[in-house]
Design a protein around this motif. Structure first.
Motif, PDB file in Angstrom:
ATOM      1  N   PHE A 206       0.864  -1.173   0.000  1.00  0.00           N
ATOM      2  CA  PHE A 206       0.000   0.000   0.000  1.00  0.00           C
ATOM      3  C   PHE A 206       0.900   1.222   0.000  1.00  0.00           C
ATOM      4  O   PHE A 206       2.127   1.099   0.048  1.00  0.00           O
ATOM      5  N   ARG A 207       0.320   2.385  -0.086  1.00  0.00           N
ATOM      6  CA  ARG A 207       1.149   3.583  -0.080  1.00  0.00           C
ATOM      7  C   ARG A 207       0.556   4.639   0.850  1.00  0.00           C
ATOM      8  O   ARG A 207      -0.598   4.528   1.280  1.00  0.00           O
ATOM      9  N   THR A 208       1.384   5.622   1.170  1.00  0.00           N
ATOM     10  CA  THR A 208       0.933   6.728   2.000  1.00  0.00           C
ATOM     11  C   THR A 208       0.755   7.981   1.152  1.00  0.00           C
ATOM     12  O   THR A 208       1.397   8.143   0.103  1.00  0.00           O
ATOM     13  N   TYR A 209      -0.112   8.870   1.628  1.00  0.00           N
ATOM     14  CA  TYR A 209      -0.347  10.169   1.008  1.00  0.00           C
ATOM     15  C   TYR A 209      -0.204  11.211   2.112  1.00  0.00           C
ATOM     16  O   TYR A 209      -1.023  11.251   3.030  1.00  0.00           O
ATOM     17  N   HIS A 210       0.867  11.983   2.060  1.00  0.00           N
ATOM     18  CA  HIS A 210       1.203  12.918   3.138  1.00  0.00           C
ATOM     19  C   HIS A 210       1.201  12.190   4.472  1.00  0.00           C
ATOM     20  O   HIS A 210       0.708  12.700   5.491  1.00  0.00           O
TER      21      HIS A 210
END
Length: 295
Positions: free
Chosen positions: A34-38
């Motif tokens: 998964f990824r992070t956004y800010h």
């Protein structure tokens, strides 16, 4: 790069696992990407739910708490001095006696590592390539996101290293299934079509989000068993995964598609971006219960 390993944050050069880990010996392990956004891990709750289901199927005992994983993600971002990252959470059976084990795995190995990402990823088009290699059948009743990745690796070798191509798996019976590292969708007469879980695909978290988003936007969805010929009459095609989000397709075989300029691709991408810094679960979107967080 610093990583999380069994309760500690260590430099990658100092990390090690046992040669008798059954994740290494027999592929007994599952993972989530998964990824992070800010700093916000988008849909983390859904990823962890799927991870827990996979662990239960493999009989691996691990207490994976969402708040703890959030803290690890934040700590690694700070330690690595990154704003946003691709994250991979990996849980294997851990070190055991040599041989196939039927008893529960009690000494699991947990690893979480990251790779830096830019804060924003624009739409990137790809060509869809129908694979000669067929999709393997799931190891258990429903496909796990497991360490058994040879089918995917062999498919990637078939199409080559280009980042601008994505292979499209067919089932043994010749039905459209999924991409090498993605799920697939297409638009036909104002409806979203996608292969059903019956094909043996991995039920991607982004796939589930797109289905929920389509319902929210009142776009009809059809899941089913489809032949390649279905794509000949599609007006748009796109892939999805949790790191690359929505991936527009500009060509499959001799057929050309609008790619990133497609009406539905642009609309779904626009709405996708409205949620990435807030949602921990798809259910919160359905309930209208999303709000900004401090992650």
């Amino acid at each position: 790069m610093y990583i999380y390993l069994n309760g500690s944050i260590v430099h990658q050069s100092e990390a090690s696992i046992s040669p008798f880990d059954h994740g290494y010996l027999y592929g007994l392990g599952v993972f989530e990407t998964f990824r992070t956004y800010h700093g916000h891990p988008f849909l983390l709750g859904n990823h962890l739910d799927r991870l827990r289901n996979g662990l239960a199927a493999l009989n691996i005992k691990a207490d994976i708490q969402e708040e703890q994983i959030r803290q690890v993600i934040r700590a690694l971002l700070r330690k690595n001095k990154w704003e946003d990252a691709y994250c991979r959470l990996n849980v294997s059976g851990g070190p055991c006696e040599i041989g196939l084990q039927t008893a529960p795995y009690e000494k699991r190995t947990i690893i979480l590592f990251q790779k830096e990402l830019p804060p924003h990823r624009p739409l990137r088009e790809k060509e869809g390539v129908i694979l000669q290699l067929r999709r393997s059948t799931p190891e258990v009743e429903e496909r796990l996101k497991s360490h058994h990745y040879l089918n995917n690796l062999a498919a990637k070798r078939e199409i080559g290293p280009s980042p601008d191509k994505e292979g499209i798996f067919l089932t043994g019976d010749g039905y459209l299934c999924e991409g090498i590292t993605s799920n697939m969708f297409w638009i036909k007469e104002g409806e979203i079509h996608t292969p059903s879980i019956e094909t043996g695909l991995l039920n991607g978290i982004t796939r589930q989000f797109i289905l929920a988003l389509a319902q929210h936007l009142q776009i009809p969805v059809r899941e089913g068993l489809y032949r390649i010929s279905e794509l000949d009459t599609a007006s748009e095609i796109f892939f999805t995964n949790s790191v690359q989000e929505i991936i527009p397709v500009n060509q499959v075989g001799n057929r050309v598609y609008p790619g990133g300029s497609g009406l539905y691709v642009r609309k779904l991408h626009e709405y996708y971006q409205k949620y990435v810094m807030y949602l921990y679960s798809i259910e919160d979107m359905k309930e209208g219960n999303h709000h900004a967080t401090n992650d």
